[in-house]
Design an enzyme around this catalytic site. Structure first.
Site, mmCIF file in Angstrom:
data_model
loop_
_atom_site.group_PDB
_atom_site.id
_atom_site.type_symbol
_atom_site.label_atom_id
_atom_site.label_comp_id
_atom_site.label_asym_id
_atom_site.label_seq_id
_atom_site.Cartn_x
_atom_site.Cartn_y
_atom_site.Cartn_z
ATOM 1 N N THR A 145 0.903 -1.111 0.085
ATOM 2 C CA THR A 145 -0.052 0.061 -0.021
ATOM 3 C C THR A 145 0.911 1.338 -0.094
ATOM 4 O O THR A 145 1.840 1.092 0.728
ATOM 5 C CB THR A 145 -0.959 0.146 1.135
ATOM 6 N N PHE A 178 0.960 5.255 0.643
ATOM 7 C CA PHE A 178 0.454 6.369 1.724
ATOM 8 C C PHE A 178 0.896 7.562 1.246
ATOM 9 O O PHE A 178 2.002 7.781 0.746
ATOM 10 C CB PHE A 178 0.718 5.836 2.992
#
Length: 284
Positions: free
Chosen positions: A174, A176
Site C-alpha cells: 500500500t 500512503f
C-alpha cells in the site's frame, strides 16, 4: 512533559495505517479516526500535525474517495510511504482452524485472501476495517469467529494467530501520502522528487492528448494518471497525476506550462512536491 506530535489515520488501533505511522514517524503519537473525512479534519483543525492516508494498493487499486477528498481538503502532500501488507488469520484463545466458521475483515483484505478462505471453507463477512474486525472478534470471544488483520492488531486485542501471512499475493503493498496544513516543497536539489497535481481538461477533441504531450516532449516520466467525474457531471473530468521531478526543473516547468494552456482555467493545482520514497528504486 512535552506532548508528542500527533499523526492522524483512518481506522482503529492496529490497522495497517497505524503501522505506517509508527514506521514513518516513530516520534509521533498515532491518532485513530473513524473516517477519512475525520482524519483530514484532524489535520486541518490542528488536532494532528500530519495525516497518513492510503491512496493506492498494488492488488486492490486506488483507495475509494481519496482522490475526491484530497483536492478539496486544503491540505498538502509532504511525503509518501510504502508499506508491504501482510494479513494474519486470528481468533480468540482456544480457537483452531477447525472451530472457525466465519472470517471478518475489510472488503479489500477479504479479496486479497481468497485462497485461504476457500481452503478452510469459511464464510467471509465484510467489516469496516481490519483492526475493527479484530476488536469485534476479540470482544465476542466466539471461537467460531476469526478475523484478517495485522500482527499489531492481534497483540492489541489479545487474539492468537492461527495462520501467518495468508494473502494470495506476496507483493501486496500500500502506498500512503503524508498530509499537512502547510505546503513544504522538497528542495529542487534532491535527486528523487515526486510532484502530484490535479487538472481538468477542456471539453474539446484531443484535449487529453494535448494536455499530456508536453510531458512526453520534455522528457517527464508520469507514474500515475487517473480520472474521475467532477460534481456528478459527465462533461467535466478531473485528472489526478504523479510525475517524477520538481516544478522548478526546466522540463517539468515547461510541461506544466503547456498543460495549463489546454486545461480549464485555474484548474491546475499542485497538491505536493515531496521526496520520493526509497521503495520506488525497487520498481525499476
Amino acid at each position: 512533559m512535552k506532548q508528542r506530535k500527533r499523526i492522524a489515520f483512518q481506522g482503529e488501533p492496529g490497522a495497517n495505517s497505524h503501522i505506517a505511522c509508527d514506521e514513518a514517524y516513530p516520534g509521533y503519537e498515532p491518532l485513530p479516526c473513524p473516517t477519512f473525512e475525520d482524519a483530514f479534519a484532524a489535520v486541518r483543525t490542528g488536532r494532528a500535525k500530519l495525516g497518513m492516508i492510503p491512496i493506492d494498493n498494488s492488488v486492490a487499486g486506488r483507495v475509494a474517495d481519496i482522490h475526491h477528498l484530497m483536492p478539496r481538503s486544503g491540505l498538502h502532500i509532504v511525503g509518501e510511504w510504502f508499506l508491504p501488507v501482510q494479513h494474519q488469520l486470528m481468533a480468540p484463545r482456544g480457537a483452531t482452524l477447525r472451530t472457525i466458521k466465519t472470517v471478518e475483515s475489510h472488503v479489500h483484505a477479504l479479496g486479497q485472501c481468497r485462497n485461504i478462505i476457500r481452503q478452510l471453507r469459511i464464510k467471509a463477512v465484510v467489516a469496516a476495517d481490519t483492526a475493527g474486525a479484530a476488536r469485534e472478534v476479540a470482544e465476542a470471544g466466539d471461537i467460531s469467529r476469526a478475523a484478517l488483520a495485522t500482527r499489531l492488531a492481534a497483540k492489541i486485542y489479545g487474539l492468537q494467530i492461527l495462520k501467518k501471512d495468508v494473502a494470495d499475493a506476496k507483493h501486496n503493498t500500500t502506498r500512503f501520502v503524508v498530509l499537512a496544513r502547510k505546503p513544504k516543497w522538497a528542495s529542487r536539489k534532491e535527486q528523487r522528487v515526486m510532484t502530484t497535481f490535479v487538472f481538468e481538461v477542456r471539453n474539446i477533441p484531443a484535449a487529453l492528448y494535448k494536455a499530456l504531450g508536453g510531458f512526453a516532449t520534455n522528457g517527464v516520466n508520469m507514474t500515475k494518471l487517473e480520472s474521475y467525474m467532477v460534481d456528478g457531471t459527465f462533461a467535466a473530468t478531473q485528472f489526478y497525476a504523479d510525475v517524477q521531478g520538481h516544478p522548478k526543473h526546466r522540463g517539468l516547468e515547461l510541461a506544466l506550462e503547456e498543460l495549463e494552456f489546454v486545461s480549464q482555467p485555474k484548474s491546475l493545482k499542485i497538491l505536493g512536491v515531496y521526496p520520493a520514497h526509497s521503495f520506488r528504486e525497487t520498481l525499476k
